[in-house]
Scaffold this motif. Structure first.
Motif, short mmCIF file in Angstrom:
data_model
loop_
_atom_site.label_atom_id
_atom_site.label_comp_id
_atom_site.label_asym_id
_atom_site.label_seq_id
_atom_site.Cartn_x
_atom_site.Cartn_y
_atom_site.Cartn_z
N MET A 1 0.82 -1.19 0.00
CA MET A 1 0.00 0.00 0.00
C MET A 1 0.87 1.26 0.00
N ARG A 2 1.95 1.23 0.79
CA ARG A 2 2.86 2.37 0.82
C ARG A 2 3.43 2.66 -0.56
N ASP A 3 3.78 1.59 -1.28
CA ASP A 3 4.34 1.77 -2.62
C ASP A 3 3.35 2.45 -3.54
N MET A 4 2.10 2.01 -3.47
CA MET A 4 1.08 2.58 -4.35
C MET A 4 0.83 4.06 -4.02
N LEU A 5 0.84 4.41 -2.74
CA LEU A 5 0.65 5.81 -2.35
C LEU A 5 1.79 6.69 -2.87
N LEU A 6 3.00 6.19 -2.76
CA LEU A 6 4.16 6.94 -3.26
C LEU A 6 4.08 7.10 -4.77
N GLN A 7 3.68 6.05 -5.46
CA GLN A 7 3.54 6.13 -6.91
C GLN A 7 2.38 7.04 -7.33
N CYS A 8 1.30 7.04 -6.57
CA CYS A 8 0.20 7.97 -6.85
C CYS A 8 0.65 9.41 -6.64
N ALA A 9 1.49 9.64 -5.64
CA ALA A 9 2.06 10.98 -5.44
C ALA A 9 2.88 11.37 -6.66
N GLY A 10 3.66 10.44 -7.18
CA GLY A 10 4.46 10.72 -8.38
C GLY A 10 3.59 11.05 -9.58
N LEU A 11 2.52 10.29 -9.77
CA LEU A 11 1.59 10.58 -10.86
C LEU A 11 0.93 11.95 -10.69
N VAL A 103 -3.77 23.26 -3.93
CA VAL A 103 -4.53 22.10 -3.46
C VAL A 103 -3.96 20.82 -4.08
N MET A 104 -3.66 20.89 -5.37
CA MET A 104 -3.10 19.71 -6.04
C MET A 104 -1.71 19.37 -5.48
N LEU A 105 -0.89 20.39 -5.25
CA LEU A 105 0.42 20.14 -4.67
C LEU A 105 0.31 19.60 -3.25
N ALA A 106 -0.61 20.15 -2.47
CA ALA A 106 -0.81 19.65 -1.11
C ALA A 106 -1.28 18.19 -1.13
N GLY A 107 -2.12 17.86 -2.09
CA GLY A 107 -2.56 16.47 -2.23
C GLY A 107 -1.38 15.54 -2.53
N ALA A 108 -0.48 15.97 -3.38
CA ALA A 108 0.71 15.18 -3.68
C ALA A 108 1.58 15.03 -2.43
N VAL A 109 1.67 16.08 -1.63
CA VAL A 109 2.44 16.02 -0.38
C VAL A 109 1.83 14.99 0.57
N VAL A 110 0.51 15.02 0.69
CA VAL A 110 -0.18 14.06 1.58
C VAL A 110 0.05 12.64 1.11
N LEU A 111 -0.05 12.41 -0.19
CA LEU A 111 0.18 11.06 -0.73
C LEU A 111 1.63 10.62 -0.49
N ALA A 112 2.58 11.51 -0.73
CA ALA A 112 3.99 11.16 -0.52
C ALA A 112 4.26 10.87 0.96
N ALA A 113 3.67 11.68 1.83
CA ALA A 113 3.87 11.45 3.28
C ALA A 113 3.24 10.13 3.71
N ALA A 114 2.06 9.81 3.16
CA ALA A 114 1.40 8.56 3.50
C ALA A 114 2.19 7.36 2.96
N GLY A 115 2.85 7.53 1.83
CA GLY A 115 3.63 6.45 1.25
C GLY A 115 5.04 6.34 1.78
N TYR A 116 5.42 7.30 2.57
CA TYR A 116 6.77 7.33 3.14
C TYR A 116 6.98 6.15 4.04
#
Length: 116
Positions: A1-11, A103-116
């Motif tokens: 799940m962490r991997d997918m969150l990090l990859q979603c942040a990248g997308l 908002v979009m950048l903050a969303g990417a930050v949240v996804l990257a933090a969740a996938g960390y």
């Protein structure tokens, strides 16, 4: 799940970067009257350098789970979080939170933090 969150942040970062580059060319620089032409060209290239850098960060976030290195994953995620959180804050302050970019950048930050 962490991997997918990090990859979603990248997308998400790549999508934001592409929108940033497209809107810069079609909206910002299409209306701006910047003289001399050399300065206009310089500003456009610097604008697009940010776009390319964000795409690079997105690709690193997508690839981080496959690197097999926890330290690499750690530093890619932390660096991306810091860069995109500061960009989100700057965008929100500069536009008084009227622009959807923060908002979009903050969303990417949240996804990257969740996938960390």
């Amino acid at each position: 799940m962490r991997d997918m969150l990090l990859q979603c942040a990248g997308l998400a970062v790549i999508v934001v970067a592409l929108i940033h580059g497209l809107l810069g060319e079609t909206t910002v620089f299409a209306r701006a009257s910047i003289a001399p032409e050399r300065l206009r060209t310089l500003l456009r290239l610097v604008w697009q350098a940010g776009t390319v850098a964000w795409i690079g960060y997105g690709l690193l976030l997508i690839a981080a789970p496959w690197m097999g290195s926890e330290p690499a994953r750690h530093w890619i995620a932390i660096t991306a979080i810091v860069v995109f959180a500061s960009a989100a804050c700057a965008n929100a302050v500069a536009t008084r939170a009227r622009h959807f970019g923060w908002v979009m950048l903050a969303g990417a930050v949240v996804l990257a933090a969740a996938g960390y």
